[in-house]
Design an enzyme around this catalytic site. Structure first.
Site, short mmCIF file in Angstrom:
data_model
loop_
_atom_site.label_atom_id
_atom_site.label_comp_id
_atom_site.label_asym_id
_atom_site.label_seq_id
_atom_site.Cartn_x
_atom_site.Cartn_y
_atom_site.Cartn_z
N GLU A 123 90.82 -65.49 95.95
CA GLU A 123 90.73 -65.53 94.48
C GLU A 123 91.66 -64.51 93.84
O GLU A 123 92.08 -64.68 92.70
CB GLU A 123 89.29 -65.26 94.03
CG GLU A 123 88.44 -66.51 93.97
CD GLU A 123 87.09 -66.31 93.29
OE1 GLU A 123 86.77 -65.19 92.87
OE2 GLU A 123 86.34 -67.29 93.21
N HIS A 160 88.11 -71.56 121.50
CA HIS A 160 87.91 -72.87 122.11
C HIS A 160 88.03 -73.99 121.07
O HIS A 160 87.67 -75.13 121.35
CB HIS A 160 86.55 -72.91 122.81
CG HIS A 160 86.46 -71.89 123.92
ND1 HIS A 160 86.62 -72.21 125.24
CD2 HIS A 160 86.29 -70.55 123.87
CE1 HIS A 160 86.52 -71.11 125.97
NE2 HIS A 160 86.32 -70.09 125.16
N LYS A 174 85.02 -76.91 87.40
CA LYS A 174 83.83 -76.86 86.53
C LYS A 174 84.02 -77.81 85.34
O LYS A 174 83.11 -78.54 84.96
CB LYS A 174 83.61 -75.44 86.00
CG LYS A 174 83.19 -74.46 87.06
CD LYS A 174 82.85 -73.11 86.42
CE LYS A 174 82.72 -72.04 87.48
NZ LYS A 174 82.70 -70.70 86.93
#
Ligand code: PA5
Length: 446
Positions: A287, A308, A422
């Site tokens: 951010e 792995h 949003k």
């Protein structure tokens, strides 16, 4: 004295003299952080927080935590992003890995909600709480974030049905803005105990405020030691030299690597308890730096598990990555590998060794392999998973993030991109005030 150390021995594509050449730039970026002369300078409240946090606030947090512990078997911490990840990271790092499955009548369990919108998650959480004495710590700086608001509405209803409105008010603590937002208004009307998130501390830099400290204290950990560690690192990171200021060196090194084409940084741990430190770090750097078409992409792996799965890519994929490894010098416990007379599994060559010795060789072997595979390797060592050292680690990353963001040429303290989803979500859900966006988005989808 034992403390966090940082080393950039294996930078591969850049050498130390190229990093040293960035010292004036790194110092200039650090001056912006310390003197408030850069973009976003109204969000620098975290810089002196460890040395300035009032003792009375720490006492208040600890006594509030004790009250919640007395009343509750479970405390649900509701929040998302910076209002969630710091507490989650510290609690996971310090907790017994199987705490959730142990029946410990005298300890209060901390669980989290509002960090997702999972219907099954919330259903199952409410089911889990159905026969528990529980309380809520609801955290939202803006006081208007949808994910925690949904979780809070549901759990507040459940709590009020169980213990009544007054009983619920005694078991709910809100952490939010001093004046603004729906949560502040609700807390005032319902009479909840509150803590303030200062205007000048952004969410992802708020772990050393009540946002992180109250959940950590409720979980039973020593917040004073955490803050002390951060304070020690605050002092160490005012130095102007790479040799004595690990944050300055880390910021300059990662910028040098980025400029040399290393666009992805992987934070690596060899201790599963550090998984959420990786999540917290991803938010802090993602951010802060990912904007204006720039930014190192922050990823994280838990080794040896991810050797792995992601190991192949890291060893042999596109050479655009570097890694920063967090090593924990000493585990909390000792487990020795036993001898087996039959040796059917063929691992008697490990008999008598501590499990951590094997882990450390996995770490060293991987480092050598990755360096051979042209993956620059930076290394952070903390003495142990204890509050003091986690405090050092948190502040180290925060300070380096501010310096690094300014070196990158962005404002490290805003997050304009977070608003885009949003807006679309509100338009799709028909939130009042979003009528025009609703019409536009429906047209796009038709
Ligand atoms: O770092 C940030 O600012 C964000 O990640 C916020 O912490 C997150 O969006 C939650 O916001 P709020 O605390 O306002 O609910």
């Amino acid at each position: 004295m034992e403390k966090l150390t940082f080393s950039n021995t294996d930078t591969l594509v850049v050498n130390q003299s190229q990093i040293d050449a960035l010292l004036p730039e790194a110092r200039e970026a650090m001056a912006k952080v310390e003197n408030g002369t850069g973009a976003g300078n109204d969000f620098l409240g975290w810089v002196n927080l460890p040395s300035e946090i009032p003792a009375s606030l720490l006492e208040d947090i600890e006594s509030t935590a004790r009250k919640l512990q007395d009343k509750c078997e479970v405390v649900v911490c509701i929040g998302i992003g910076g209002s969630y990840l710091g507490a989650k990271a510290v609690i996971e790092a310090l907790s017994d890995s199987f705490a959730a499955y142990r029946h410990e009548p005298k300890s209060t369990k901390v669980v989290f909600a509002g960090q997702n919108i999972g219907e099954d998650y919330l259903y199952e959480l409410m089911g889990y709480l159905a026969d528990k004495k529980f309380g809520i710590v609801v955290i939202s700086k803006s006081g208007t974030t949808t994910e925690p608001a949904i979780a809070f509405r549901l759990l507040k209803n459940q709590l009020e049905e169980r213990v009544g409105k007054e009983g619920a008010a005694e078991r709910i603590v809100a952490i939010t803005d001093e004046h603004k937002g729906a949560l502040r208004q609700m807390a005032t009307e319902e009479g909840y105990k509150t803590f303030v998130i200062a205007d000048n501390v952004g969410g992802r830099f708020s772990v050393l405020t009540p946002v992180g400290l109250l959940p950590i204290a409720v979980a039973g950990y020593d917040i004073k030691a955490l803050v002390e560690g951060a304070k020690a690192m605050q002092e160490a990171t005012t130095s102007q030299d790479f040799a004595t200021n690990p944050a300055l060196l880390y910021a300059a090194t990662r910028n040098a690597l980025y400029r040399a084409g290393k666009k992805i940084e992987i934070l690596v741990n060899y201790n599963p308890k550090l998984h959420y430190v990786g999540e917290w770090w991803k938010q802090l750097y993602g951010e802060s730096e990912g904007k204006d078409g720039k930014g190192i992409f922050p990823a994280a792996v838990d080794n040896s598990t991810d050797l792995h799965s992601m190991g192949q890519w890291i060893q042999d994929g596109e050479r655009t990555i570097f890694e920063t490894v967090i090593s924990v010098a000493a585990p909390q416990h000792e487990v020795l590998i036993p001898t087996d007379n039959d040796n059917l599994d063929g691992i008697n060559f490990l008999a008598g060794k501590k499990v951590d010795q094997v882990n450390k060789m996995a770490e060293l072997g991987t480092r050598i392999a990755h360096v051979d595979g042209k993956v620059p390797n930076l290394s952070i060592t903390i003495p142990a998973l204890r509050e003091q050292y986690l405090g050092e680690l948190i502040y180290f990353f925060e300070k380096a993030c501010g310096i690094s963001g300014y070196m990158l040429g962005v404002n490290p303290f805003n997050q304009p991109g977070v608003e885009d989803y949003k807006r679309n979500m509100f338009a799709l859900l028909g939130k009042p005030g979003y009528e025009q966006q609703t019409a536009e988005i429906k047209k796009r989808l038709s």
